[in-house]
Design a protein around this motif. Structure first.
Motif, mmCIF file in Angstrom:
data_model
loop_
_atom_site.group_PDB
_atom_site.id
_atom_site.type_symbol
_atom_site.label_atom_id
_atom_site.label_comp_id
_atom_site.label_asym_id
_atom_site.label_seq_id
_atom_site.Cartn_x
_atom_site.Cartn_y
_atom_site.Cartn_z
ATOM 1 N N VAL A 1 0.856 -1.197 0.000
ATOM 2 C CA VAL A 1 0.000 0.000 0.000
ATOM 3 C C VAL A 1 0.885 1.236 0.000
ATOM 4 C CG1 VAL A 1 -2.072 -0.944 1.105
ATOM 5 C CG2 VAL A 1 -0.169 -0.216 2.525
ATOM 6 N N ALA A 2 0.258 2.367 -0.357
ATOM 7 C CA ALA A 2 1.016 3.620 -0.415
ATOM 8 C C ALA A 2 1.443 4.028 0.985
ATOM 9 C CB ALA A 2 0.152 4.704 -1.037
ATOM 10 N N GLU A 3 2.565 4.735 1.048
ATOM 11 C CA GLU A 3 3.046 5.239 2.319
ATOM 12 C C GLU A 3 1.983 6.162 2.917
ATOM 13 O OE1 GLU A 3 7.065 6.674 1.945
ATOM 14 O OE2 GLU A 3 6.979 7.463 3.994
ATOM 15 N N GLY A 4 1.802 6.092 4.219
ATOM 16 C CA GLY A 4 0.799 6.938 4.849
ATOM 17 C C GLY A 4 -0.555 6.258 4.976
ATOM 18 N N SER A 5 -0.730 5.098 4.330
ATOM 19 C CA SER A 5 -1.974 4.349 4.486
ATOM 20 C C SER A 5 -2.024 3.769 5.890
ATOM 21 C CB SER A 5 -2.061 3.185 3.500
ATOM 22 O OG SER A 5 -1.806 3.614 2.204
ATOM 23 N N THR A 6 -3.228 3.414 6.319
ATOM 24 C CA THR A 6 -3.349 2.789 7.630
ATOM 25 C C THR A 6 -3.401 1.276 7.484
ATOM 26 O OG1 THR A 6 -5.750 2.884 7.518
ATOM 27 C CG2 THR A 6 -4.639 4.764 8.551
ATOM 28 N N VAL A 7 -3.182 0.597 8.605
ATOM 29 C CA VAL A 7 -3.253 -0.863 8.609
ATOM 30 C C VAL A 7 -4.662 -1.309 8.184
ATOM 31 C CG1 VAL A 7 -3.178 -2.902 10.100
ATOM 32 C CG2 VAL A 7 -1.441 -1.115 10.332
ATOM 33 N N LEU A 8 -5.675 -0.545 8.622
ATOM 34 C CA LEU A 8 -7.053 -0.883 8.258
ATOM 35 C C LEU A 8 -7.242 -0.852 6.743
ATOM 36 C CD1 LEU A 8 -10.000 -1.402 9.254
ATOM 37 C CD2 LEU A 8 -10.343 1.057 9.115
ATOM 38 N N GLU A 9 -6.724 0.197 6.108
ATOM 39 C CA GLU A 9 -6.854 0.300 4.655
ATOM 40 C C GLU A 9 -6.147 -0.861 3.967
ATOM 41 O OE1 GLU A 9 -7.233 5.170 4.414
ATOM 42 O OE2 GLU A 9 -5.264 4.216 4.317
ATOM 43 N N ALA A 10 -4.977 -1.216 4.480
ATOM 44 C CA ALA A 10 -4.235 -2.335 3.900
ATOM 45 C C ALA A 10 -5.029 -3.633 4.032
ATOM 46 C CB ALA A 10 -2.883 -2.461 4.579
ATOM 47 N N ALA A 11 -5.650 -3.828 5.206
ATOM 48 C CA ALA A 11 -6.429 -5.049 5.430
ATOM 49 C C ALA A 11 -7.639 -5.088 4.494
ATOM 50 C CB ALA A 11 -6.883 -5.124 6.882
ATOM 51 N N ARG A 12 -8.294 -3.930 4.321
ATOM 52 C CA ARG A 12 -9.472 -3.879 3.442
ATOM 53 C C ARG A 12 -9.078 -4.177 2.011
ATOM 54 N NH1 ARG A 12 -13.473 0.444 6.307
ATOM 55 N NH2 ARG A 12 -13.976 -1.011 7.971
ATOM 56 N N LYS A 13 -7.874 -3.755 1.642
ATOM 57 C CA LYS A 13 -7.389 -4.032 0.296
ATOM 58 C C LYS A 13 -7.287 -5.539 0.078
ATOM 59 C CE LYS A 13 -3.894 -2.460 -2.947
ATOM 60 N NZ LYS A 13 -2.553 -1.898 -3.086
ATOM 61 N N GLU B 1 4.124 0.495 8.339
ATOM 62 C CA GLU B 1 5.573 0.665 8.332
ATOM 63 C C GLU B 1 6.189 -0.579 7.719
ATOM 64 O OE1 GLU B 1 6.951 1.551 12.323
ATOM 65 O OE2 GLU B 1 5.555 3.249 12.389
ATOM 66 N N PRO B 2 7.370 -0.424 7.084
ATOM 67 C CA PRO B 2 7.961 -1.594 6.428
ATOM 68 C C PRO B 2 8.160 -2.747 7.422
ATOM 69 C CG PRO B 2 9.203 0.411 5.923
ATOM 70 C CD PRO B 2 8.191 0.789 6.944
ATOM 71 N N ASP B 3 7.989 -3.934 6.927
ATOM 72 C CA ASP B 3 8.231 -5.153 7.702
ATOM 73 C C ASP B 3 7.319 -5.329 8.907
ATOM 74 O OD1 ASP B 3 10.329 -5.792 5.961
ATOM 75 O OD2 ASP B 3 11.650 -4.418 7.069
ATOM 76 N N MET B 4 6.143 -4.778 8.818
ATOM 77 C CA MET B 4 5.169 -5.002 9.879
ATOM 78 C C MET B 4 4.522 -6.356 9.647
ATOM 79 S SD MET B 4 2.547 -1.962 10.271
ATOM 80 C CE MET B 4 2.476 -0.947 11.694
ATOM 81 N N VAL B 5 4.289 -7.079 10.733
ATOM 82 C CA VAL B 5 3.496 -8.296 10.618
ATOM 83 C C VAL B 5 2.234 -8.088 11.464
ATOM 84 C CG1 VAL B 5 3.396 -10.772 11.032
ATOM 85 C CG2 VAL B 5 5.520 -9.729 10.222
ATOM 86 N N VAL B 6 1.077 -8.215 10.818
ATOM 87 C CA VAL B 6 -0.178 -7.896 11.497
ATOM 88 C C VAL B 6 -1.065 -9.130 11.576
ATOM 89 C CG1 VAL B 6 -2.275 -6.488 11.372
ATOM 90 C CG2 VAL B 6 -0.092 -5.511 10.665
ATOM 91 N N ARG B 7 -1.675 -9.331 12.725
ATOM 92 C CA ARG B 7 -2.690 -10.375 12.847
ATOM 93 C C ARG B 7 -4.007 -9.724 13.245
ATOM 94 N NH1 ARG B 7 1.887 -13.565 13.538
ATOM 95 N NH2 ARG B 7 2.443 -12.153 15.220
ATOM 96 N N THR B 8 -5.088 -10.120 12.603
ATOM 97 C CA THR B 8 -6.363 -9.449 12.851
ATOM 98 C C THR B 8 -7.347 -10.331 13.595
ATOM 99 O OG1 THR B 8 -7.498 -10.191 10.848
ATOM 100 C CG2 THR B 8 -6.083 -8.258 10.636
ATOM 101 N N ASP B 9 -7.013 -11.605 13.768
ATOM 102 C CA ASP B 9 -8.051 -12.498 14.286
ATOM 103 C C ASP B 9 -7.498 -13.526 15.276
ATOM 104 O OD1 ASP B 9 -10.683 -13.102 14.432
ATOM 105 O OD2 ASP B 9 -10.661 -14.554 12.783
ATOM 106 N N THR B 10 -6.874 -13.053 16.350
ATOM 107 C CA THR B 10 -6.373 -13.988 17.365
ATOM 108 C C THR B 10 -7.400 -14.097 18.499
ATOM 109 O OG1 THR B 10 -5.322 -12.279 18.702
ATOM 110 C CG2 THR B 10 -4.015 -13.188 16.895
ATOM 111 N N ASP B 11 -7.238 -15.061 19.378
ATOM 112 C CA ASP B 11 -8.156 -15.225 20.510
ATOM 113 C C ASP B 11 -8.177 -13.974 21.387
ATOM 114 O OD1 ASP B 11 -8.931 -17.662 19.694
ATOM 115 O OD2 ASP B 11 -7.592 -18.799 21.021
ATOM 116 N N ASP B 12 -6.968 -13.435 21.629
ATOM 117 C CA ASP B 12 -6.850 -12.224 22.448
ATOM 118 C C ASP B 12 -7.657 -11.074 21.866
ATOM 119 O OD1 ASP B 12 -5.278 -13.372 24.276
ATOM 120 O OD2 ASP B 12 -3.397 -12.329 23.733
ATOM 121 N N LEU B 13 -7.508 -10.898 20.535
ATOM 122 C CA LEU B 13 -8.202 -9.793 19.874
ATOM 123 C C LEU B 13 -9.708 -9.968 19.950
ATOM 124 C CD1 LEU B 13 -6.018 -9.305 16.680
ATOM 125 C CD2 LEU B 13 -6.186 -7.757 18.635
#
Ligand code: SF4
Ligand code: SF4
Ligand code: SF4
Ligand code: SF4
Ligand code: FES
Lengths: 249, 180
Positions: A13-25, A69-81
């Motif tokens: 995604v473009a710089e300045g995008s949010t994690v949410l926008e990236a996930a929706r993509k 940010e570069p090299d971010m690893v995101v999880r959206t669906d863990t038990d904790d979340l």
């Protein structure tokens, strides 16, 4: 472009995008409440939380406000979340038990019963309406007033607003549906804001079609022809239709 | 709420094809409206206006250069696509209805149910896939064409010329009859 990983999928995604926008993509559905694609992020509801892993450290953050940010690893669906979101949703239901959209959302997130004492409000203080009104419409018609448990959205001094143009954006971005707009005869009423506006009658057919104050602002602040603004959309179509017909004969 | 200056001129880019009405063909059967509904989740973006109550005129968005709706939209929810169509991004729309009030053609609708503005997107998906807009394809009278303005004008001139010729032939026959 920035490349990150969400739930095992890489996305750019473009710089300045949010994690949410990236996930929706990627087509990943993250629940949100105080987020609107046309408004600046606010980070009030905490429903959109995700787990962000960077340099070996994991943190829970709201995805609507978190820039990629570069090299971010995101999880959206863990038990904790899921647990986190469920608790948040429970608090929301406690705050506005009568709102159908909120109850539906909570149900979707797995809330069965609500453990918290309610406030019986309808507004969840997400600030979508105030953001729409102040930032986009450019009117200071509504804002947050008071602090603590008395905090709420209202017009200054909670009396009839003299700047609201009655556009209804506040009502349409509100996720709980607690701002109602009623058109009655030549009046538009925003009951929660103690505000009443005159509607403009169409110069051709007489139908009331938009608040006068909205038309007045368009008259003074834009270059749209005045005669056009006082005509309702249906009569504009009729007029153009007649011109087309004439031109085609 | 001033009309925002656009960062780029909104009418740059490829010459835009538009939906044009072919004179004297439309019967007002509303097949175009039904087709538009099928294409757009059951809300039509086109209209049939009855001029003087007897002449049906099909109306779609003009996809104006420097489109007033695009200029006014405070949420930046309206933009021009690569093929030149002016479209609403549903999730960015904040529901202020300003586009509905400034459009000189009275085209954008507001859906209280979907909470966003709805207007003709010139069937962006279909056109991108190389098809004609739904309304054009559906019209049983071939009263709609999807063309660039020059092509439309040329076709129209040719048709008018043909009509004049036809009228001419009729007249000659009529005159000939009288003389005989
Ligand atoms: S209706 Fe009034 S209060 Fe609501 S967004 Fe429009 S100007 Fe603001
Ligand atoms: S909706 Fe109206 S103002 Fe916008 S491009 Fe179409 S005709 Fe022009
Ligand atoms: S109703 Fe939506 S698309 Fe139309 S001007 Fe307002 S925000 Fe833009
Ligand atoms: S071009 Fe597509 S969107 Fe526009 S009126 Fe025709 S069917 Fe509807
Ligand atoms: S949607 Fe992100 S905090 Fe509300």
């Amino acid at each position: 472009m920035i490349r990150i990983e969400i739930d095992g999928n890489a996305v750019e995604v473009a710089e300045g995008s949010t994690v949410l926008e990236a996930a929706r993509k990627l087509g990943i559905d993250i629940p949100t409440l105080c987020h609107h694609a046309g408004l600046t992020p606010y980070g009030a509801c905490r429903l959109c939380v995700v787990e962000v892993e960077q340099r070996g450290r994991k943190r829970i953050e709201s995805s609507c406000t978190r820039p990629v940010e570069p090299d971010m690893v995101v999880r959206t669906d863990t038990d904790d979340l899921r647990e986190y979101r469920r608790t948040t949703a429970e608090l929301l239901v406690a705050q506005c038990p009568d709102s159908k959209p909120i109850r539906e959302l909570a149900e979707r997130l797995g809330v069965q019963n609500v453990r918290f004492e309610g406030r019986g409000m309808e507004c969840i203080l997400c600030g979508l309406c105030t953001r729409a009104c102040q930032q986009k419409i450019g009117t200071p018609a509504i804002s947050f007033i008071h602090r603590g448990v008395d905090r709420k959205v209202a017009t200054p001094f909670e009396i009839q607003s003299d700047v609201c143009i009655g556009c209804g954006a506040c009502a349409r971005v509100c996720p709980t549906g607690c701002i109602a707009i009623e058109d009655m005869g030549n009046k538009r009423v925003l009951r929660v804001f103690n505000t009443e506006l005159e509607l403009q009658a169409c110069s051709e057919c007489g139908a009331y079609f938009a608040p006068q104050r909205m038309i007045d602002r368009l008259k003074t602040e834009t270059e749209v022809t005045e005669g056009l603004l006082t005509r309702c959309p249906a009569c504009r179509r009729q007029a153009i239709g007649a011109v087309l017909r004439q031109a085609m004969r | 709420m001033l009309l925002r200056p656009l960062e780029r001129s909104s009418n740059e880019g490829p010459e835009l094809k538009r939906v044009y009405l072919v004179p004297n063909r439309c019967l007002g059967c509303e097949e175009c409206i039904e087709a538009c509904k099928r294409e757009h989740d059951w809300v039509a973006c086109n209209y049939i206006e009855w001029v003087n109550r007897i002449y049906p005129v099909q109306m779609v968005c003009n996809h104006c250069a420097e489109a007033p709706c695009e200029l006014i939209c405070p949420a930046g929810a309206i933009h021009r696509t690569e093929t030149g169509a002016v479209v609403v991004e549903d999730d960015k729309c904040i529901g202020c209805t300003l586009c509905n009030i400034v459009c000189p053609f009275g085209i954008p609708k507001f859906s209280e149910e979907d909470r966003h503005a709805i207007k003709c997107d010139q069937c962006a998906e279909r056109v991108a896939a190389g098809k004609e807009p739904a309304c054009v394809e559906a019209c049983p009278m071939k009263a709609l064409t999807f063309a660039e303005v020059e092509d439309y004008e040329a076709e129209r001139r040719e048709r008018t010329a043909r009509r004049i010729l036809e009228v001419g032939t009729c007249l000659r026959r009529f005159v000939a009859k009288k003389e005989s």
